[in-house]
Design a protein around this motif. Structure first.
Motif, PDB file in Angstrom:
ATOM      1  N   THR A   1      51.096  13.073 -18.861  1.00 48.98           N
ATOM      2  CA  THR A   1      49.975  12.968 -19.804  1.00 48.98           C
ATOM      3  C   THR A   1      49.926  14.210 -20.701  1.00 48.98           C
ATOM      4  O   THR A   1      50.290  15.311 -20.279  1.00 48.98           O
ATOM      5  CB  THR A   1      48.630  12.826 -19.059  1.00 48.98           C
ATOM      6  OG1 THR A   1      47.575  12.929 -20.012  1.00 48.98           O
ATOM      7  CG2 THR A   1      48.436  13.935 -18.033  1.00 48.98           C
ATOM      8  N   THR A   2      49.484  14.015 -21.923  1.00 47.79           N
ATOM      9  CA  THR A   2      49.357  15.165 -22.823  1.00 47.79           C
ATOM     10  C   THR A   2      47.934  15.709 -22.801  1.00 47.79           C
ATOM     11  O   THR A   2      47.639  16.707 -23.432  1.00 47.79           O
ATOM     12  CB  THR A   2      49.702  14.751 -24.274  1.00 47.79           C
ATOM     13  OG1 THR A   2      48.951  13.577 -24.572  1.00 47.79           O
ATOM     14  CG2 THR A   2      51.184  14.478 -24.405  1.00 47.79           C
ATOM     15  N   GLU A   3      47.035  14.998 -22.071  1.00 50.25           N
ATOM     16  CA  GLU A   3      45.644  15.470 -22.025  1.00 50.25           C
ATOM     17  C   GLU A   3      45.559  16.613 -21.019  1.00 50.25           C
ATOM     18  O   GLU A   3      45.685  16.413 -19.817  1.00 50.25           O
ATOM     19  CB  GLU A   3      44.705  14.335 -21.623  1.00 50.25           C
ATOM     20  CG  GLU A   3      44.592  13.264 -22.684  1.00 50.25           C
ATOM     21  CD  GLU A   3      43.715  12.100 -22.200  1.00 50.25           C
ATOM     22  OE1 GLU A   3      42.574  12.380 -21.764  1.00 50.25           O
ATOM     23  OE2 GLU A   3      44.185  10.953 -22.250  1.00 50.25           O
ATOM     24  N   GLU A   4      45.323  17.801 -21.562  1.00 54.57           N
ATOM     25  CA  GLU A   4      45.384  19.019 -20.749  1.00 54.57           C
ATOM     26  C   GLU A   4      44.456  18.953 -19.526  1.00 54.57           C
ATOM     27  O   GLU A   4      44.860  19.277 -18.415  1.00 54.57           O
ATOM     28  CB  GLU A   4      45.038  20.227 -21.632  1.00 54.57           C
ATOM     29  CG  GLU A   4      45.407  21.587 -21.054  1.00 54.57           C
ATOM     30  CD  GLU A   4      46.860  21.702 -20.562  1.00 54.57           C
ATOM     31  OE1 GLU A   4      47.056  22.325 -19.505  1.00 54.57           O
ATOM     32  OE2 GLU A   4      47.785  21.163 -21.216  1.00 54.57           O
ATOM     33  N   ASP A   5      43.204  18.491 -19.715  1.00 54.93           N
ATOM     34  CA  ASP A   5      42.301  18.556 -18.565  1.00 54.93           C
ATOM     35  C   ASP A   5      42.687  17.566 -17.461  1.00 54.93           C
ATOM     36  O   ASP A   5      42.498  17.834 -16.285  1.00 54.93           O
ATOM     37  CB  ASP A   5      40.825  18.403 -18.981  1.00 54.93           C
ATOM     38  CG  ASP A   5      40.609  17.294 -19.982  1.00 54.93           C
ATOM     39  OD1 ASP A   5      41.609  16.807 -20.536  1.00 54.93           O
ATOM     40  OD2 ASP A   5      39.448  16.911 -20.221  1.00 54.93           O
ATOM     41  N   LYS A   6      43.276  16.403 -17.839  1.00 57.81           N
ATOM     42  CA  LYS A   6      43.734  15.459 -16.809  1.00 57.81           C
ATOM     43  C   LYS A   6      44.865  16.077 -16.000  1.00 57.81           C
ATOM     44  O   LYS A   6      44.922  15.959 -14.775  1.00 57.81           O
ATOM     45  CB  LYS A   6      44.226  14.158 -17.459  1.00 57.81           C
ATOM     46  CG  LYS A   6      43.132  13.156 -17.711  1.00 57.81           C
ATOM     47  CD  LYS A   6      43.712  11.777 -18.005  1.00 57.81           C
ATOM     48  CE  LYS A   6      42.579  10.810 -18.359  1.00 57.81           C
ATOM     49  NZ  LYS A   6      43.010   9.789 -19.305  1.00 57.81           N
TER      50      LYS A   6
END
Length: 568
Positions: A512-517
Protein backbone atom coordinates in the motif's frame (compact mmCIF):
# COMPACT_ATOMS: atom_id res chain seq x y z
CA UNK A 1 -30.92 15.27 54.11
CA UNK A 2 -34.16 13.32 53.60
CA UNK A 3 -36.18 16.48 53.05
CA UNK A 4 -33.68 17.96 50.61
CA UNK A 5 -33.87 14.76 48.62
CA UNK A 6 -37.61 14.53 48.21
CA UNK A 7 -38.68 14.42 44.58
CA UNK A 8 -40.99 17.42 44.93
CA UNK A 9 -38.19 19.59 46.26
CA UNK A 10 -35.83 18.55 43.52
CA UNK A 11 -38.51 19.40 40.98
CA UNK A 12 -38.88 22.90 42.45
CA UNK A 13 -35.14 23.51 42.58
CA UNK A 14 -34.33 22.33 39.08
CA UNK A 15 -37.51 23.51 37.30
CA UNK A 16 -39.47 21.23 35.00
CA UNK A 17 -37.30 21.28 31.86
CA UNK A 18 -34.08 20.49 33.69
CA UNK A 19 -35.75 17.88 35.86
CA UNK A 20 -37.18 16.09 32.85
CA UNK A 21 -33.87 16.26 30.98
CA UNK A 22 -32.00 14.74 33.94
CA UNK A 23 -34.62 12.02 34.29
CA UNK A 24 -34.13 11.23 30.59
CA UNK A 25 -30.34 11.11 31.11
CA UNK A 26 -30.67 8.74 34.06
CA UNK A 27 -32.94 6.33 32.25
CA UNK A 28 -30.80 6.39 29.10
CA UNK A 29 -27.67 5.74 31.17
CA UNK A 30 -29.16 2.93 33.22
CA UNK A 31 -31.07 1.23 30.40
CA UNK A 32 -28.48 1.70 27.66
CA UNK A 33 -30.15 -0.76 25.31
CA UNK A 34 -33.63 0.73 25.68
CA UNK A 35 -35.40 2.71 22.97
CA UNK A 36 -35.73 6.50 22.90
CA UNK A 37 -39.51 6.17 23.29
CA UNK A 38 -39.16 4.01 26.39
CA UNK A 39 -36.70 6.44 28.02
CA UNK A 40 -38.97 9.43 27.29
CA UNK A 41 -42.01 7.62 28.65
CA UNK A 42 -40.24 6.72 31.92
CA UNK A 43 -38.90 10.27 32.23
CA UNK A 44 -42.40 11.69 31.73
CA UNK A 45 -43.90 9.34 34.33
CA UNK A 46 -41.36 10.39 36.94
CA UNK A 47 -41.76 14.07 36.01
CA UNK A 48 -45.55 13.79 36.45
CA UNK A 49 -45.06 12.32 39.90
CA UNK A 50 -42.56 15.08 40.78
CA UNK A 51 -44.93 17.79 39.56
CA UNK A 52 -47.73 16.37 41.75
CA UNK A 53 -45.42 16.06 44.75
CA UNK A 54 -44.21 19.64 44.38
CA UNK A 55 -47.74 20.98 44.12
CA UNK A 56 -49.89 19.41 46.77
CA UNK A 57 -49.37 15.74 47.26
CA UNK A 58 -46.64 16.18 49.87
CA UNK A 59 -47.70 13.31 52.10
CA UNK A 60 -48.33 10.77 49.38
CA UNK A 61 -45.96 7.90 50.37
CA UNK A 62 -44.54 7.85 46.82
CA UNK A 63 -43.39 11.45 47.27
CA UNK A 64 -41.33 10.52 50.31
CA UNK A 65 -39.40 7.67 48.70
CA UNK A 66 -35.69 8.39 48.09
CA UNK A 67 -35.02 9.52 44.55
CA UNK A 68 -32.85 6.67 43.39
CA UNK A 69 -35.50 4.23 44.59
CA UNK A 70 -38.18 5.98 42.55
CA UNK A 71 -36.01 5.75 39.42
CA UNK A 72 -35.05 2.12 39.89
CA UNK A 73 -38.64 1.14 40.76
CA UNK A 74 -39.73 2.73 37.49
CA UNK A 75 -37.21 0.63 35.53
CA UNK A 76 -38.06 -2.53 37.45
CA UNK A 77 -41.79 -2.13 36.75
CA UNK A 78 -41.11 -2.31 33.02
CA UNK A 79 -42.12 -5.64 31.54
CA UNK A 80 -39.64 -6.37 28.79
CA UNK A 81 -36.21 -5.59 30.25
CA UNK A 82 -34.85 -9.09 31.04
CA UNK A 83 -31.30 -7.77 31.35
CA UNK A 84 -32.17 -6.17 34.71
CA UNK A 85 -34.10 -9.08 36.14
CA UNK A 86 -31.35 -10.07 38.59
CA UNK A 87 -30.72 -6.50 39.73
CA UNK A 88 -34.40 -5.83 40.34
CA UNK A 89 -34.59 -8.85 42.65
CA UNK A 90 -32.01 -7.26 44.98
CA UNK A 91 -32.70 -4.91 47.91
CA UNK A 92 -31.39 -1.32 47.97
CA UNK A 93 -28.54 -0.23 48.08
CA UNK A 94 -27.27 -3.48 46.47
CA UNK A 95 -29.78 -2.95 43.69
CA UNK A 96 -28.22 0.37 42.68
CA UNK A 97 -24.70 -1.12 42.75
CA UNK A 98 -25.95 -3.93 40.55
CA UNK A 99 -27.34 -1.43 38.03
CA UNK A 100 -24.12 0.59 38.09
CA UNK A 101 -22.07 -2.54 37.43
CA UNK A 102 -24.04 -3.12 34.22
CA UNK A 103 -23.18 0.30 32.83
CA UNK A 104 -20.93 -0.27 29.87
CA UNK A 105 -18.79 2.53 28.51
CA UNK A 106 -16.89 0.57 25.90
CA UNK A 107 -17.43 1.79 22.36
CA UNK A 108 -18.79 -1.48 21.04
CA UNK A 109 -21.98 -1.25 23.05
CA UNK A 110 -23.77 1.13 20.73
CA UNK A 111 -23.07 2.29 17.23
CA UNK A 112 -21.18 5.59 17.02
CA UNK A 113 -23.35 8.69 16.91
CA UNK A 114 -24.24 9.24 13.27
CA UNK A 115 -23.78 12.85 12.32
CA UNK A 116 -27.02 13.90 10.73
CA UNK A 117 -26.95 15.20 7.22
CA UNK A 118 -26.74 18.93 7.85
CA UNK A 119 -29.68 19.98 5.69
CA UNK A 120 -31.96 17.23 6.93
CA UNK A 121 -31.00 18.08 10.50
CA UNK A 122 -31.94 21.71 9.99
CA UNK A 123 -35.31 20.79 8.51
CA UNK A 124 -35.86 18.44 11.38
CA UNK A 125 -34.79 21.06 13.90
CA UNK A 126 -37.23 23.67 12.70
CA UNK A 127 -40.09 21.15 12.91
CA UNK A 128 -39.34 19.26 16.15
CA UNK A 129 -37.02 21.40 18.17
CA UNK A 130 -37.75 19.86 21.59
CA UNK A 131 -37.79 16.24 20.60
CA UNK A 132 -34.57 16.66 18.64
CA UNK A 133 -32.68 17.99 21.65
CA UNK A 134 -34.21 15.17 23.70
CA UNK A 135 -33.02 12.63 21.17
CA UNK A 136 -29.54 14.12 21.28
CA UNK A 137 -29.53 13.86 25.11
CA UNK A 138 -30.67 10.24 24.87
CA UNK A 139 -28.00 9.31 22.33
CA UNK A 140 -25.17 10.98 24.25
CA UNK A 141 -26.32 9.50 27.59
CA UNK A 142 -26.48 5.89 26.47
CA UNK A 143 -23.08 6.16 24.81
CA UNK A 144 -21.53 7.80 27.87
CA UNK A 145 -23.19 6.18 30.88
CA UNK A 146 -20.64 7.74 33.27
CA UNK A 147 -20.92 11.29 32.00
CA UNK A 148 -22.33 13.60 34.68
CA UNK A 149 -25.79 14.88 33.94
CA UNK A 150 -24.76 18.56 34.18
CA UNK A 151 -22.11 17.93 31.52
CA UNK A 152 -24.62 16.26 29.21
CA UNK A 153 -27.04 19.13 29.71
CA UNK A 154 -24.40 21.70 28.90
CA UNK A 155 -23.42 19.74 25.78
CA UNK A 156 -27.10 19.58 24.79
CA UNK A 157 -27.36 23.34 25.19
CA UNK A 158 -24.29 23.78 22.98
CA UNK A 159 -25.88 21.39 20.47
CA UNK A 160 -29.07 23.40 20.53
CA UNK A 161 -27.18 26.66 20.03
CA UNK A 162 -25.17 25.08 17.23
CA UNK A 163 -28.43 24.06 15.49
CA UNK A 164 -29.90 27.53 15.89
CA UNK A 165 -26.73 29.28 14.68
CA UNK A 166 -26.07 26.93 11.80
CA UNK A 167 -29.60 26.50 10.61
CA UNK A 168 -30.63 30.10 11.21
CA UNK A 169 -28.43 31.20 8.35
CA UNK A 170 -29.59 28.59 5.86
CA UNK A 171 -31.19 31.32 3.72
CA UNK A 172 -27.67 32.64 3.29
CA UNK A 173 -26.31 30.09 0.82
CA UNK A 174 -22.62 31.05 1.24
CA UNK A 175 -22.77 29.53 4.71
CA UNK A 176 -21.08 26.12 4.89
CA UNK A 177 -23.38 23.91 6.95
CA UNK A 178 -21.00 20.98 7.33
CA UNK A 179 -18.29 23.21 8.77
CA UNK A 180 -20.77 24.74 11.14
CA UNK A 181 -21.56 21.33 12.65
CA UNK A 182 -18.52 20.77 14.80
CA UNK A 183 -18.12 17.68 16.98
CA UNK A 184 -18.52 18.16 20.73
CA UNK A 185 -15.67 16.97 23.00
CA UNK A 186 -17.89 14.57 24.94
CA UNK A 187 -15.53 11.62 24.98
CA UNK A 188 -12.87 13.45 27.01
CA UNK A 189 -15.31 14.67 29.64
CA UNK A 190 -16.65 11.14 29.99
CA UNK A 191 -13.20 9.66 30.40
CA UNK A 192 -12.22 12.25 32.98
CA UNK A 193 -15.33 11.54 35.03
CA UNK A 194 -15.01 7.78 34.75
CA UNK A 195 -11.38 8.29 35.79
CA UNK A 196 -12.37 10.21 38.94
CA UNK A 197 -14.93 7.53 39.83
CA UNK A 198 -12.24 4.91 39.28
CA UNK A 199 -9.92 6.66 41.77
CA UNK A 200 -12.74 6.87 44.30
CA UNK A 201 -13.66 3.22 43.86
CA UNK A 202 -10.12 1.82 43.93
CA UNK A 203 -8.28 4.11 46.36
CA UNK A 204 -11.08 5.57 48.45
CA UNK A 205 -12.19 8.98 49.59
CA UNK A 206 -8.94 9.96 51.36
CA UNK A 207 -6.96 9.70 48.11
CA UNK A 208 -9.56 11.60 46.08
CA UNK A 209 -9.62 14.35 48.72
CA UNK A 210 -5.82 14.60 48.69
CA UNK A 211 -5.86 14.91 44.88
CA UNK A 212 -8.51 17.64 44.98
CA UNK A 213 -6.65 19.40 47.81
CA UNK A 214 -3.49 19.60 45.68
CA UNK A 215 -5.40 20.76 42.58
CA UNK A 216 -7.46 23.41 44.38
CA UNK A 217 -4.46 24.74 46.34
CA UNK A 218 -2.63 25.20 43.02
CA UNK A 219 -5.60 26.88 41.38
CA UNK A 220 -6.51 29.14 44.31
CA UNK A 221 -3.19 29.90 46.12
CA UNK A 222 -4.66 33.00 47.82
CA UNK A 223 -7.44 31.05 49.55
CA UNK A 224 -6.86 30.08 53.19
CA UNK A 225 -6.68 26.47 54.37
CA UNK A 226 -10.19 26.39 55.87
CA UNK A 227 -11.75 27.61 52.61
CA UNK A 228 -9.80 25.15 50.48
CA UNK A 229 -10.69 22.33 52.83
CA UNK A 230 -14.40 23.17 52.65
CA UNK A 231 -14.24 23.06 48.84
CA UNK A 232 -12.37 19.75 48.91
CA UNK A 233 -15.02 18.16 51.13
CA UNK A 234 -17.89 19.49 49.00
CA UNK A 235 -16.27 18.37 45.75
CA UNK A 236 -15.49 14.89 47.11
CA UNK A 237 -19.12 14.56 48.23
CA UNK A 238 -20.32 15.65 44.81
CA UNK A 239 -18.20 12.96 43.16
CA UNK A 240 -19.57 10.36 45.57
CA UNK A 241 -23.11 11.25 44.52
CA UNK A 242 -22.24 11.44 40.83
CA UNK A 243 -20.28 8.17 40.79
CA UNK A 244 -23.10 6.49 42.64
CA UNK A 245 -25.41 7.43 39.79
CA UNK A 246 -27.49 9.88 41.85
CA UNK A 247 -27.73 12.40 39.05
CA UNK A 248 -30.22 14.76 40.68
CA UNK A 249 -28.08 15.05 43.82
CA UNK A 250 -25.03 15.32 41.57
CA UNK A 251 -26.60 18.27 39.74
CA UNK A 252 -27.63 19.94 42.99
CA UNK A 253 -24.19 19.49 44.63
CA UNK A 254 -22.53 20.94 41.57
CA UNK A 255 -24.80 23.99 41.56
CA UNK A 256 -24.12 24.65 45.24
CA UNK A 257 -20.34 24.46 44.73
CA UNK A 258 -20.50 26.81 41.72
CA UNK A 259 -22.65 29.23 43.68
CA UNK A 260 -20.15 29.19 46.55
CA UNK A 261 -17.13 29.64 44.27
CA UNK A 262 -18.69 32.47 42.29
CA UNK A 263 -19.98 34.38 45.32
CA UNK A 264 -16.57 34.10 47.01
CA UNK A 265 -14.30 35.10 44.15
CA UNK A 266 -12.61 37.77 46.25
CA UNK A 267 -11.13 35.18 48.62
CA UNK A 268 -10.57 32.50 45.97
CA UNK A 269 -9.22 33.79 42.67
CA UNK A 270 -9.07 36.75 40.32
CA UNK A 271 -9.05 34.47 37.26
CA UNK A 272 -12.62 33.16 37.29
CA UNK A 273 -14.62 36.34 36.82
CA UNK A 274 -15.42 35.55 33.18
CA UNK A 275 -16.42 31.99 34.07
CA UNK A 276 -18.86 33.16 36.69
CA UNK A 277 -20.62 35.41 34.16
CA UNK A 278 -21.42 32.39 31.98
CA UNK A 279 -24.70 30.45 32.23
CA UNK A 280 -24.71 27.98 35.13
CA UNK A 281 -24.15 24.87 33.04
CA UNK A 282 -21.05 26.22 31.31
CA UNK A 283 -19.38 27.54 34.44
CA UNK A 284 -17.78 24.46 35.85
CA UNK A 285 -15.91 23.49 32.70
CA UNK A 286 -14.68 27.07 32.45
CA UNK A 287 -13.44 27.12 36.06
CA UNK A 288 -11.70 23.75 35.72
CA UNK A 289 -9.85 25.06 32.67
CA UNK A 290 -9.14 28.53 34.08
CA UNK A 291 -5.47 29.30 34.74
CA UNK A 292 -4.09 29.24 38.27
CA UNK A 293 -4.37 32.48 40.21
CA UNK A 294 -1.14 34.38 40.95
CA UNK A 295 0.60 33.42 44.18
CA UNK A 296 0.23 35.95 47.02
CA UNK A 297 3.22 38.33 46.98
CA UNK A 298 4.14 37.60 50.61
CA UNK A 299 4.28 33.81 50.27
CA UNK A 300 7.61 32.55 51.67
CA UNK A 301 9.38 30.21 49.25
CA UNK A 302 10.00 27.50 51.87
CA UNK A 303 7.79 25.93 54.50
CA UNK A 304 10.34 25.46 57.25
CA UNK A 305 7.78 25.07 60.03
CA UNK A 306 6.83 21.61 58.78
CA UNK A 307 10.43 20.40 58.96
CA UNK A 308 12.16 22.38 61.68
CA UNK A 309 9.55 23.13 64.36
CA UNK A 310 10.25 21.57 67.73
CA UNK A 311 6.70 20.42 68.41
CA UNK A 312 6.14 18.83 65.04
CA UNK A 313 5.78 15.24 66.28
CA UNK A 314 3.20 16.19 68.91
CA UNK A 315 1.23 18.09 66.31
CA UNK A 316 1.37 15.12 63.93
CA UNK A 317 0.31 12.72 66.70
CA UNK A 318 -2.66 14.92 67.61
CA UNK A 319 -3.85 16.12 64.20
CA UNK A 320 -2.70 13.29 61.89
CA UNK A 321 -4.49 13.91 58.56
CA UNK A 322 -5.19 17.59 59.25
CA UNK A 323 -1.48 18.21 59.75
CA UNK A 324 -0.64 16.34 56.53
CA UNK A 325 -3.38 18.24 54.69
CA UNK A 326 -1.92 21.56 55.85
CA UNK A 327 1.47 20.50 54.53
CA UNK A 328 0.00 19.46 51.16
CA UNK A 329 -1.94 22.76 50.95
CA UNK A 330 1.10 24.91 51.77
CA UNK A 331 3.35 22.97 49.42
CA UNK A 332 0.89 22.86 46.50
CA UNK A 333 0.00 26.56 46.54
CA UNK A 334 3.72 27.32 46.24
CA UNK A 335 4.26 24.96 43.31
CA UNK A 336 1.92 25.42 40.35
CA UNK A 337 4.70 23.96 38.16
CA UNK A 338 4.34 20.47 39.71
CA UNK A 339 1.70 17.94 38.74
CA UNK A 340 -0.94 17.04 41.33
CA UNK A 341 0.28 13.42 41.28
CA UNK A 342 3.81 14.55 42.12
CA UNK A 343 2.48 16.73 44.95
CA UNK A 344 0.70 13.65 46.33
CA UNK A 345 3.97 11.70 46.20
CA UNK A 346 5.66 14.54 48.10
CA UNK A 347 2.84 14.50 50.67
CA UNK A 348 3.21 10.74 51.03
CA UNK A 349 6.98 11.16 51.44
CA UNK A 350 6.38 13.73 54.19
CA UNK A 351 3.99 11.37 55.98
CA UNK A 352 6.49 8.49 55.82
CA UNK A 353 9.23 10.84 57.02
CA UNK A 354 7.24 11.89 60.10
CA UNK A 355 6.29 8.30 60.92
CA UNK A 356 9.97 7.33 60.78
CA UNK A 357 11.53 10.42 62.39
CA UNK A 358 9.11 10.77 65.27
CA UNK A 359 10.29 7.40 66.58
CA UNK A 360 13.89 8.69 66.88
CA UNK A 361 15.54 10.69 69.66
CA UNK A 362 16.15 13.82 67.54
CA UNK A 363 13.31 14.17 65.04
CA UNK A 364 14.50 17.57 63.74
CA UNK A 365 17.81 16.20 62.44
CA UNK A 366 16.01 13.24 60.95
CA UNK A 367 13.49 15.48 59.18
CA UNK A 368 16.24 17.57 57.60
CA UNK A 369 17.40 14.44 55.77
CA UNK A 370 13.98 14.41 54.18
CA UNK A 371 14.82 17.56 52.23
CA UNK A 372 17.57 15.69 50.38
CA UNK A 373 15.14 12.89 49.53
CA UNK A 374 12.67 15.45 48.24
CA UNK A 375 15.21 17.17 45.99
CA UNK A 376 16.16 13.78 44.59
CA UNK A 377 12.54 12.87 43.85
CA UNK A 378 11.80 16.20 42.14
CA UNK A 379 14.91 15.83 40.02
CA UNK A 380 13.97 12.25 39.05
CA UNK A 381 10.44 13.15 37.95
CA UNK A 382 11.55 16.22 36.02
CA UNK A 383 14.28 14.31 34.22
CA UNK A 384 11.98 11.40 33.26
CA UNK A 385 9.60 13.83 31.59
CA UNK A 386 12.38 15.85 30.02
CA UNK A 387 14.07 12.74 28.60
CA UNK A 388 10.76 11.50 27.15
CA UNK A 389 10.19 14.87 25.50
CA UNK A 390 13.73 14.90 24.10
CA UNK A 391 13.14 11.49 22.52
CA UNK A 392 9.79 12.69 21.19
CA UNK A 393 11.28 15.83 19.65
CA UNK A 394 14.12 13.85 18.11
CA UNK A 395 12.09 10.94 16.73
CA UNK A 396 8.64 12.33 15.94
CA UNK A 397 5.26 10.64 16.39
CA UNK A 398 5.73 7.33 14.62
CA UNK A 399 9.15 6.33 15.99
CA UNK A 400 8.33 7.63 19.46
CA UNK A 401 5.20 5.48 19.48
CA UNK A 402 7.30 2.49 18.39
CA UNK A 403 9.63 3.01 21.37
CA UNK A 404 6.59 3.01 23.65
CA UNK A 405 5.18 -0.06 21.89
CA UNK A 406 8.38 -2.02 22.52
CA UNK A 407 8.40 -1.02 26.17
CA UNK A 408 4.68 -1.63 26.84
CA UNK A 409 4.46 -4.90 24.90
CA UNK A 410 7.18 -6.23 27.21
CA UNK A 411 5.38 -4.94 30.31
CA UNK A 412 1.90 -6.04 29.22
CA UNK A 413 2.13 -8.71 26.50
CA UNK A 414 -1.40 -9.86 27.44
CA UNK A 415 -2.93 -6.77 25.80
CA UNK A 416 -4.11 -7.12 22.21
CA UNK A 417 -2.23 -5.26 19.49
CA UNK A 418 -5.25 -2.97 19.06
CA UNK A 419 -5.09 -2.02 22.75
CA UNK A 420 -1.32 -1.55 22.76
CA UNK A 421 -1.51 0.67 19.68
CA UNK A 422 -4.39 2.66 21.17
CA UNK A 423 -2.75 3.31 24.55
CA UNK A 424 0.67 4.21 23.09
CA UNK A 425 -1.03 6.45 20.53
CA UNK A 426 -2.68 8.34 23.40
CA UNK A 427 0.71 8.70 25.08
CA UNK A 428 2.25 9.96 21.84
CA UNK A 429 -0.51 12.57 21.56
CA UNK A 430 0.45 13.76 25.06
CA UNK A 431 3.99 14.24 23.75
CA UNK A 432 2.77 16.39 20.89
CA UNK A 433 0.53 18.40 23.23
CA UNK A 434 2.86 18.92 26.21
CA UNK A 435 6.48 18.77 25.03
CA UNK A 436 6.27 22.18 23.36
CA UNK A 437 5.14 23.90 26.59
CA UNK A 438 7.37 25.97 28.84
CA UNK A 439 9.15 24.27 31.76
CA UNK A 440 6.59 25.45 34.34
CA UNK A 441 3.69 23.86 32.43
CA UNK A 442 5.44 20.66 31.33
CA UNK A 443 4.93 18.47 34.40
CA UNK A 444 1.27 19.28 35.06
CA UNK A 445 0.49 18.67 31.38
CA UNK A 446 2.39 15.39 30.92
CA UNK A 447 1.62 13.73 34.20
CA UNK A 448 -2.05 14.73 34.50
CA UNK A 449 -2.68 13.44 30.97
CA UNK A 450 -0.62 10.28 31.44
CA UNK A 451 -2.62 9.64 34.57
CA UNK A 452 -5.79 9.49 32.44
CA UNK A 453 -4.26 6.89 30.11
CA UNK A 454 -2.89 4.80 33.00
CA UNK A 455 -6.32 5.03 34.62
CA UNK A 456 -7.81 3.57 31.46
CA UNK A 457 -5.23 0.75 31.44
CA UNK A 458 -6.02 0.04 35.11
CA UNK A 459 -9.76 -0.05 34.47
CA UNK A 460 -9.06 -2.45 31.61
CA UNK A 461 -7.09 -4.56 34.12
CA UNK A 462 -10.01 -4.52 36.58
CA UNK A 463 -12.37 -5.75 33.88
CA UNK A 464 -9.96 -8.37 32.56
CA UNK A 465 -6.73 -8.84 34.57
CA UNK A 466 -3.48 -8.22 32.65
CA UNK A 467 -0.68 -9.56 34.90
CA UNK A 468 0.55 -9.42 38.53
CA UNK A 469 2.91 -6.49 37.87
CA UNK A 470 0.13 -4.32 36.47
CA UNK A 471 -2.13 -5.50 39.29
CA UNK A 472 0.40 -4.33 41.88
CA UNK A 473 0.86 -0.89 40.25
CA UNK A 474 -2.86 -0.35 39.72
CA UNK A 475 -3.89 -1.18 43.25
CA UNK A 476 -1.12 -0.23 45.66
CA UNK A 477 -0.88 3.57 45.49
CA UNK A 478 -2.53 6.15 43.26
CA UNK A 479 0.32 8.66 43.53
CA UNK A 480 2.94 6.03 42.68
CA UNK A 481 1.03 4.52 39.76
CA UNK A 482 3.05 6.21 37.00
CA UNK A 483 6.55 5.58 38.42
CA UNK A 484 5.44 2.03 39.29
CA UNK A 485 4.29 1.22 35.74
CA UNK A 486 7.40 2.99 34.44
CA UNK A 487 9.62 0.62 36.42
CA UNK A 488 7.89 -2.57 35.22
CA UNK A 489 10.24 -4.73 33.16
CA UNK A 490 9.51 -7.78 31.02
CA UNK A 491 6.64 -9.89 32.35
CA UNK A 492 8.62 -12.97 33.44
CA UNK A 493 5.58 -15.26 33.63
CA UNK A 494 4.42 -14.60 30.09
CA UNK A 495 4.63 -17.59 27.77
CA UNK A 496 5.87 -16.20 24.42
CA UNK A 497 3.76 -16.76 21.30
CA UNK A 498 4.67 -19.96 19.51
CA UNK A 499 5.68 -19.65 15.90
CA UNK A 500 2.53 -20.60 14.02
CA UNK A 501 2.34 -20.33 10.22
CA UNK A 502 0.00 -17.34 10.51
CA UNK A 503 2.18 -15.27 12.85
CA UNK A 504 4.49 -13.69 10.27
CA UNK A 505 2.75 -14.19 6.94
CA UNK A 506 2.82 -11.23 4.59
CA UNK A 507 0.48 -10.31 1.78
CA UNK A 508 0.51 -7.82 -1.02
CA UNK A 509 -1.46 -5.34 1.09
CA UNK A 510 2.00 -4.40 2.42
CA UNK A 511 2.55 -2.66 -0.91
CA UNK A 512 0.00 0.00 0.00
CA UNK A 513 1.14 3.55 -0.63
CA UNK A 514 -0.95 4.89 2.26
CA UNK A 515 1.68 5.66 4.87
CA UNK A 516 -0.53 5.31 7.94
CA UNK A 517 -1.91 1.91 6.84
CA UNK A 518 1.62 0.67 6.31
CA UNK A 519 2.75 2.04 9.67
CA UNK A 520 -0.14 0.28 11.37
CA UNK A 521 0.83 -3.04 9.76
CA UNK A 522 4.47 -2.57 10.77
CA UNK A 523 3.41 -1.80 14.33
CA UNK A 524 1.29 -4.95 14.50
CA UNK A 525 4.30 -6.91 13.28
CA UNK A 526 6.56 -5.26 15.87
CA UNK A 527 4.13 -6.24 18.65
CA UNK A 528 3.97 -9.86 17.44
CA UNK A 529 7.74 -9.99 17.19
CA UNK A 530 8.13 -8.91 20.82
CA UNK A 531 5.38 -11.27 21.98
CA UNK A 532 7.24 -14.05 20.14
CA UNK A 533 10.74 -13.04 21.34
CA UNK A 534 10.39 -10.80 24.44
CA UNK A 535 14.17 -10.71 24.95
CA UNK A 536 15.00 -9.52 21.42
CA UNK A 537 17.96 -7.09 21.40
CA UNK A 538 18.09 -3.75 19.56
CA UNK A 539 20.61 -5.26 17.10
CA UNK A 540 18.36 -8.22 16.30
CA UNK A 541 15.41 -5.90 15.89
CA UNK A 542 17.38 -3.68 13.52
CA UNK A 543 18.35 -6.65 11.33
CA UNK A 544 14.78 -7.97 11.23
CA UNK A 545 13.57 -4.49 10.25
CA UNK A 546 16.17 -4.26 7.48
CA UNK A 547 15.23 -7.72 6.17
CA UNK A 548 11.56 -6.78 6.20
CA UNK A 549 12.18 -3.55 4.29
CA UNK A 550 14.26 -5.40 1.68
CA UNK A 551 11.60 -8.09 1.25
CA UNK A 552 8.88 -5.48 0.88
CA UNK A 553 10.83 -3.59 -1.78
CA UNK A 554 11.64 -6.76 -3.70
CA UNK A 555 8.14 -8.25 -3.65
CA UNK A 556 6.27 -5.04 -4.36
CA UNK A 557 8.30 -4.65 -7.56
CA UNK A 558 7.59 -8.17 -8.84
CA UNK A 559 4.86 -9.21 -11.25
CA UNK A 560 3.33 -11.76 -8.91
CA UNK A 561 3.50 -10.01 -5.55
CA UNK A 562 1.51 -12.55 -3.55
CA UNK A 563 3.70 -15.47 -4.68
CA UNK A 564 6.80 -13.51 -3.72
CA UNK A 565 5.51 -12.85 -0.19
CA UNK A 566 4.63 -16.53 0.23
CA UNK A 567 8.11 -17.53 -0.94
CA UNK A 568 9.95 -15.06 1.28
Amino acid sequence: SERRNSIGQRFSQLQENNFKAIALIMFAQYVQGGTFGKAVQMAEDVTDLARRCAAADRDNPDCLKPLDRIFLDTICQEENLPRFHDCCAKKDPERNDCFLSLKNSSRGFSSPFERPNAEAACRNHSQHQHSLTGYFIYEVSRRHPFLYAPTILSVAIRYDEMMKNCCGSAEDPTHNLEECFQRQPVKEDGLRQEHTCGILKKFGERTLKALKLAQISQKFPKADFVTVNKLVTDIANMHKDCCHGDMLDCMHDREEILHYVCTNQDILSSKIKKCCEKPLLQRSECIVNAENDDKPADLSPHIKEFIEDKGICERFAQEKDTHLARFLYEYSRRHPEFSAQMLLRIGKGYEDLLKECCKTSSPEDCCRRGEEELKKHIYETESVMKTSCDIYKEKGDYYFQNELLMSFTKKMPQLTSTELIKFTKQMTTIGSKCCQLSQDKLLPCTEENLDLVLGEICRRHLANPINPGVCHCCSSSYALRRPCIGKLEIDENYVPLSLTPGLFTFHEDLCTTEEDKLQHKKQEMLINLIKYKPLITQEQLASVTAAFTAMREQCCNEENREACFVRE
